[in-house]
Design a protein around this motif. Structure first.
Motif, PDB file in Angstrom:
ATOM      1  N   THR A 289       0.556  -1.324   0.077  1.00 48.40           N
ATOM      2  CA  THR A 289       0.068  -0.004   0.006  1.00 48.40           C
ATOM      3  C   THR A 289       0.890   1.004  -0.008  1.00 48.40           C
ATOM      4  N   SER A 292       2.173   1.561  -3.558  1.00 53.23           N
ATOM      5  CA  SER A 292       1.090   2.282  -4.217  1.00 53.23           C
ATOM      6  C   SER A 292       0.950   3.493  -4.216  1.00 53.23           C
ATOM      7  N   TRP A 293       0.911   4.023  -3.010  1.00 53.89           N
ATOM      8  CA  TRP A 293       0.675   5.573  -2.686  1.00 53.89           C
ATOM      9  C   TRP A 293       1.904   6.278  -3.308  1.00 53.89           C
ATOM     10  N   THR A 296       1.232   6.195  -7.284  1.00 50.94           N
ATOM     11  CA  THR A 296      -0.173   6.679  -7.964  1.00 50.94           C
ATOM     12  C   THR A 296      -0.452   8.156  -7.011  1.00 50.94           C
ATOM     13  N   ARG A 297      -0.143   8.579  -6.077  1.00 51.45           N
ATOM     14  CA  ARG A 297      -0.436   9.783  -5.430  1.00 51.45           C
ATOM     15  C   ARG A 297      -0.858  10.925  -6.561  1.00 51.45           C
ATOM     16  N   LYS A 301      -7.314  11.175 -10.665  1.00 58.46           N
ATOM     17  CA  LYS A 301      -8.406  10.305  -9.881  1.00 58.46           C
ATOM     18  C   LYS A 301      -9.126   9.836 -10.898  1.00 58.46           C
ATOM     19  N   ALA A 304      -5.497   5.822 -12.171  1.00 64.93           N
ATOM     20  CA  ALA A 304      -4.302   5.262 -11.752  1.00 64.93           C
ATOM     21  C   ALA A 304      -3.560   4.259 -12.382  1.00 64.93           C
ATOM     22  N   ILE A 308      -6.321   0.064  -7.701  1.00 71.07           N
ATOM     23  CA  ILE A 308      -6.241   0.100  -6.324  1.00 71.07           C
ATOM     24  C   ILE A 308      -7.902   0.163  -5.727  1.00 71.07           C
ATOM     25  N   LYS A 310      -9.415   1.990  -3.942  1.00 74.81           N
ATOM     26  CA  LYS A 310     -10.208   3.292  -3.591  1.00 74.81           C
ATOM     27  C   LYS A 310     -11.253   3.425  -2.612  1.00 74.81           C
ATOM     28  N   TYR A 426      -7.684   3.380   1.078  1.00 77.20           N
ATOM     29  CA  TYR A 426      -7.713   3.807  -0.578  1.00 77.20           C
ATOM     30  C   TYR A 426      -6.822   3.596  -1.333  1.00 77.20           C
ATOM     31  N   PHE A 427      -5.422   3.306  -1.116  1.00 76.54           N
ATOM     32  CA  PHE A 427      -4.361   3.105  -1.992  1.00 76.54           C
ATOM     33  C   PHE A 427      -4.038   1.618  -1.823  1.00 76.54           C
TER      34      PHE A 427
END
Length: 792
Positions: A289, A292-293, A296-297, A301, A304, A308, A310, A426-427
């Motif tokens: 995670t 991933s953050w 994809t941060r 929106k 990504a 993920i 979400k 979320y991520f």
């Protein structure tokens, strides 16, 4: 065999005798007249203490009341550790399983909370953890797909899942309240292992596309073999998700392998390594995670670079009444049997397994009620069907759980995740959750060595296991479960309907000091094949049924006896029919009849007695009795005399009652075989207090009054629960001389015995000695020297 009782009823042309209705009586000479069990005994035992039974029934519905008042700090410490440990695992697993069922991840958390929190109030197992599981989730996904094929988007996935939970929960409650949970015992372990293995393999194959990011390119709900083929075809389309998925999967297995190695090398730190191993799911999810953050941060929106999780709604957003109507129920109904079997069978199997491991016994009926209550209450929280989880139950057990209250702690962890950690979800990469599922279901697959065990114990069960797995892999879970269940039931019925009866012979055995005679199967299948087994005396056979005498197998068992009688003995009257036209069409003898020379050369004896060892016969029905009556008629006609029927080792009073009703047990034997034994004092609770004699024992009014007023039904011998009497005082050496001896078996049934009688002491058969002279009266002389042959 003539009866001492004058009351008779007819049964297919045979005399069937009414059994005595009075209590056990003794005489000064050691005679013993026993009573026969009656329906009144059964009702008395069943309804002996109705208020007490009702109170016990109500208390059994809430097992928590039996231990909560003894709860202490030591138990609380163990429950805290186990509850927190399971909570750390259930959060990522439940979210993953919810996605497998086409639902939002929050619905997996709802099911987990309700499962662990509600179960503790109804549980008889301290180890079982209720919540979303792989096999049940797969079935929920199939139900949702089926309903949507019929009604489209009329019903949402959570509505369908909750409706399924309500229906399965109601069925489970009914099964538990009626105390018929034993029906689950008809599904054997190989069938369970087969459908769990096949289902686990199916789940793993459906998650591989998500692991590499191609799950949207084809239907992942096809049969497993099709999913594998399509996954291989779309390997060139793999996305960045594969880096997260394979990394997470490798990390899960690598952490477990390293910690297991360290546990073996440093056993003094075993507990530390165990809890470190437990957290591997959470640690891996946190790592992927975070990665991933970082990647994809900054992505737009909804666009990504990897798939993920979400948004996950905070708290219980979907609490409320369930939407369910007739069309939805009708669409779900075809899947109800399979869903209910999975729901109950997996839970009961896990509960029994860990009960044996941790030395306690679960109540299957109460566990079924617990599953039903959990799923019904869960529908108000938006939960879908939940049952016992093998992996989380094993984790809970190893964590040192002390009581079912540990579920409350796990429920609090889930609530914490719902209210405090939803933003962090979320991520979470979907490939990481797919790795968690694959890792979890990998432990559910049966190890190949278990297949070897099935083969060694019962080869046909190994075939059933393999067939179940292949059917699931190449079709679907429902077909696999139906095949395994149907094949197992067919195998059970075959074993009942075609038992292997045994003919017995006498064997002399010794332990080096004492020697005794025992009766063993003459085929020597399980003993030294070179031992000397003596056949029964001439004209006697000893037969031991290996199953109860009931309608599926009664005919085959008595046919075995009759065929053996015809094989080893000769007719009592060789030419029983004066002319060829009188002879039955199925008589296999020569066309012109049996000659005098052939009759004299037939050294086989005439049948005199049949001994049946009922030590394996737990029950007998009307068909069984009728088969015995018919066999007796056939053998008597073949032997041209009244052949004695002896029964040994009768283990049930209802079997004795049935045999007496069929006219067996009564009569005057050729030899008295009375067995004696020391008896209880006259004030023993096993003694009846009714008299056999009355003003007029044949008077209907007297008999009715005697039946209503006697207290024979208080005979403790006929109670359902058997066991040793721990209050019996052993007699001293000096008291043995005062022991009173009496007949072991009732004197009015001299053909019933505790052990197989020694019929070698029967007196000579005079009729067989005169067989040659009698033969000449039945056949026309064909040779002039026949008289000379007779005189010789």
């Amino acid at each position: 065999m003539a009866a001492k009782n004058d009351d008779k009823i007819a049964m297919s042309g045979e005399d069937v005798y009414e059994y005595p209705r009075v209590g056990p009586q003794y005489s000064d000479t050691g005679d013993f007249q026993d009573r026969t069990i009656s329906v009144r005994d059964w009702f008395t035992d069943l309804f002996s203490d109705i208020p007490g039974q009702l109170l016990y029934y109500v208390k059994s519905l809430f097992p928590i009341a039996t231990w909560i008042h003894r709860y202490n700090l030591t138990w609380f410490t163990g429950d805290i550790i186990a509850g927190l440990t399971v909570g750390a695992v259930v959060v990522p697993q439940s979210m993953s399983y919810a996605l497998l069922a086409f639902m939002g991840p929050e619905y997996g958390l709802y099911s987990s909370f309700v499962g662990v929190f509600i179960y503790c109030f109804f549980a008889t197992s301290k180890d079982v953890t209720i919540g979303p599981v792989a096999v049940m989730t797969l079935e929920v996904a199939k139900v949702i797909t089926h309903v949507r094929e019929i009604h489209g988007d009329t019903y949402s996935a959570p509505e369908i899942g909750s409706a399924l939970a309500l229906i399965c929960g109601a069925i489970s409650i009914g099964i538990g309240l009626l105390r018929i949970g034993f029906i689950l015992e008809f599904i054997p372990a190989p069938a369970v292992a087969g459908f769990v293995t096949g289902s686990a393999f199916t789940i793993a194959t459906t998650q591989i596309p998500a692991l590499i990011g191609v799950q949207k390119l084809f239907n992942t709900r096809d049969a497993s073999y099709m999913v594998i083929i399509n996954t291989l075809k779309h390997l060139p389309n793999a996305k960045l998700d594969a880096a997260f998925g394979f990394t997470a999967l490798f990390g899960l297995y690598f952490i477990r392998w390293v910690l297991n190695k360290l546990t073996k090398r440093y056993p003094q730190h075993k507990r530390k390594f165990f809890f470190a191993n437990v957290t591997r799911n959470g640690v891996v999810v946190i790592i992927v995670t975070l990665a991933s953050w970082l990647i994809t941060r900054h992505d737009p929106k909804g666009h990504a670079r990897i798939t993920i999780l979400k948004d996950v709604p905070r708290g219980f957003r979907h609490v409320g009444p369930l939407r369910i109507d007739t069309p939805l129920v009708q669409a779900i109904m075809p899947h109800i049997p399979v869903a209910t079997i999975i729901l109950l069978l997996e839970h009961i199997s896990i509960g029994k397994a860990f009960g044996r491991i941790n030395d306690y016994k679960i109540n299957p009926n109460q566990e079924v009620i617990a599953i039903g209550a959990t799923n019904i209450i869960g529908t108000f929280f938006g939960a879908y069907p939940a049952t016992g989880s093998f992996s989380r139950t094993a984790l809970k057990s190893k964590s040192g759980v002390r009581t079912p209250a540990a579920g409350i702690i796990t429920g609090l962890v889930v609530i914490l995740a719902l209210y405090a950690l939803t933003d962090a979800f979320y991520f979470i990469p979907m490939a990481g959750l797919a790795a968690v599922i694959i890792h979890a279901v990998g432990d559910l697959m049966t190890h190949p060595r278990q297949l070897v065990v099935f083969w060694r114990v019962q080869p046909i069960e190994a075939v059933i296991f393999l067939a179940c797995v292949f059917i699931i892999v190449f079709t679907n879970v429902e077909n696999g479960i139906y095949l395994a269940t149907g094949a197992s039931l067919a195998l059970l019925l075959w074993r009942i309907a075609r038992p292997r009866g045994q003919f017995l012979g006498k064997l002399q055995v010794s332990d080096g000091k004492n020697t005794k005679d025992v009766w063993v199967p003459i085929d020597r299948r399980t003993i030294n094949p070179h031992v000397k087994v003596q056949n029964p005396p001439p004209g006697v056979i000893v037969f031991r049924p290996t199953e109860s005498f009931t309608y599926p197998n009664a005919t085959s068992q008595v046919d075995c006896v009759v065929d053996e009688v015809r094989r080893i003995t000769k007719r009592g009257k060789q030419n029983a029919w004066p002319t060829l036209g009188d002879r039955p069409w199925n008589d296999p003898g020569p066309r012109s009849g049996i000659s005098a020379e052939a009759a004299r050369n037939d050294k086989r004896p005439v049948m005199r007695a049949v001994v049946i060892d009922f030590g394996s016969v737990a029950t007998i029905d009307s068909t069984g009795i009728q088969s015995l009556v018919d066999a007796r008629h056939q053998i008597n006609k073949y032997a041209d005399r009244e052949v004695e029927f002896h029964f040994a080792n009768i283990i049930s009073p209802w079997v004795r009652r049935a045999l007496i009703s069929g006219g067996f047990g009564f009569g005057l034997p050729l030899k008295d075989f009375t067995e004696m034994a020391p008896v209880e004092p006259e004030n023993s609770p096993y003694m009846g207090n009714s008299s056999r004699n009355g003003p007029d024992s044949n008077d209907l009014k007297y008999r009715l009054k005697n039946y209503v007023t006697n207290t024979d039904f208080k005979d403790k011998r006929f109670r359902t629960k058997d066991g040793y009497d721990i209050n019996v005082e052993e007699k001293g050496v000096g008291e043995e001389e005062q022991t009173r001896w009496a007949a072991l078996i009732s004197n009015d049934t001299p053909f019933f015995h505790l052990e197989i009688p020694d019929l070698s002491v029967l007196p000579p058969d005079k009729r067989e000695a005169d067989a040659d002279s009698d033969f000449g009266l039945e056949k026309v002389h064909e040779e002039e020297d026949l008289d000379d042959s007779k005189s010789v």
